[in-house]
Design an enzyme around this catalytic site. Structure first.
Site, short mmCIF file in Angstrom:
data_model
loop_
_atom_site.label_atom_id
_atom_site.label_comp_id
_atom_site.label_asym_id
_atom_site.label_seq_id
_atom_site.Cartn_x
_atom_site.Cartn_y
_atom_site.Cartn_z
N CYS A 4 25.30 31.32 103.00
CA CYS A 4 24.12 31.22 103.86
C CYS A 4 24.40 31.80 105.25
CB CYS A 4 23.68 29.77 103.98
SG CYS A 4 22.34 29.53 105.16
N ASP A 30 16.51 35.86 117.85
CA ASP A 30 16.25 36.56 116.58
C ASP A 30 16.74 38.01 116.70
OD1 ASP A 30 14.02 36.00 114.06
OD2 ASP A 30 14.73 38.05 114.42
N HIS A 98 17.55 28.83 105.05
CA HIS A 98 18.14 27.75 105.87
C HIS A 98 17.07 27.46 106.90
CE1 HIS A 98 21.88 26.07 108.15
NE2 HIS A 98 20.80 25.78 108.89
N HIS A 100 14.56 27.01 109.76
CA HIS A 100 14.63 27.51 111.13
C HIS A 100 13.25 27.45 111.75
CE1 HIS A 100 14.18 30.85 108.27
NE2 HIS A 100 13.40 31.42 109.18
P1 AMP Z 1 11.90 33.91 108.12
O1 AMP Z 1 11.06 35.04 107.62
O2 AMP Z 1 11.07 32.79 108.72
O3 AMP Z 1 12.89 33.42 107.09
O4 AMP Z 1 12.70 34.48 109.36
C1 AMP Z 1 14.03 34.86 109.31
C2 AMP Z 1 14.36 35.46 110.65
O5 AMP Z 1 15.77 35.51 110.79
C3 AMP Z 1 13.84 36.89 110.85
O6 AMP Z 1 12.97 36.93 111.98
C4 AMP Z 1 15.10 37.70 111.06
O7 AMP Z 1 14.94 38.73 112.00
C5 AMP Z 1 16.10 36.65 111.53
N1 AMP Z 1 17.50 36.93 111.29
C6 AMP Z 1 18.07 37.30 110.12
N2 AMP Z 1 19.40 37.45 110.27
C7 AMP Z 1 19.68 37.17 111.56
C8 AMP Z 1 20.87 37.14 112.34
N3 AMP Z 1 22.06 37.46 111.81
N4 AMP Z 1 20.79 36.80 113.65
C9 AMP Z 1 19.59 36.49 114.20
N5 AMP Z 1 18.43 36.49 113.52
C10 AMP Z 1 18.47 36.83 112.22
ZN ZN Z 2 22.70 27.34 105.58
#
Ligand code: AMP
Ligand code: ZN
Length: 116
Positions: A4, A30, A98, A100
């Site tokens: 994850c 993000d 996960h 968020h």
């Molecule tokens: P969701 O569509 O609600 O699952 O949003 C996932 C978010 O995580 C997206 O806006 C991605 O840009 C962000 N994301 C994915 N990987 C990373 C990372 N390594 N660091 C920061 N943000 C991330």
């Molecule tokens: Zn996790």
């Protein structure tokens, strides 16, 4: 949940720009912001989504929202307003499994939810 990506951020195995951290949660920018302010707040413990929280997680979820509000103030988007968003599952558009909380602000955010 060894693979994850947000567990890895919580364990510092992957770099992220952290804005707040305590024993239970971490907030970071993000990587692909959709607004001038775009922060993700996560519990360090793996929970897949809102669909998986239990009553015992109520305080933890309250902490996420409370810290989102504090960060909104610190980042200067309290007055203009902001959006807090949990995506849940595939129809909700959740990509990272996960839980968020998105804190999105710094510009008008009227898109996304329209009458059907
Ligand atoms: P969701 O569509 O609600 O699952 O949003 C996932 C978010 O995580 C997206 O806006 C991605 O840009 C962000 N994301 C994915 N990987 C990373 C990372 N390594 N660091 C920061 N943000 C991330
Ligand atoms: Zn996790």
């Amino acid at each position: 949940m060894e693979e994850c990506i947000f567990c890895k951020i919580a364990k510092k195995e992957i770099n992220a720009e952290a804005l707040f951290e305590d024993d239970d949660i971490i907030a970071f920018r993000d990587i692909k912001p959709i607004a001038p302010i775009h922060v993700l707040l996560i519990p360090k413990r793996h929970i897949g989504s809102v669909a998986e929280i239990s009553e015992d997680d109520a305080l933890l979820m309250g902490k996420l929202i409370f810290q989102a509000k504090r960060l909104a103030r610190e980042l200067g988007t309290e007055e203009g307003g902001y959006k807090l968003l949990f995506r849940v599952g595939s129809d909700g558009g959740q990509e990272v499994p996960h839980i968020h909380l998105h804190l999105i602000g710094g510009a008008p955010l009227f898109e996304e939810i329209r009458p059907i």
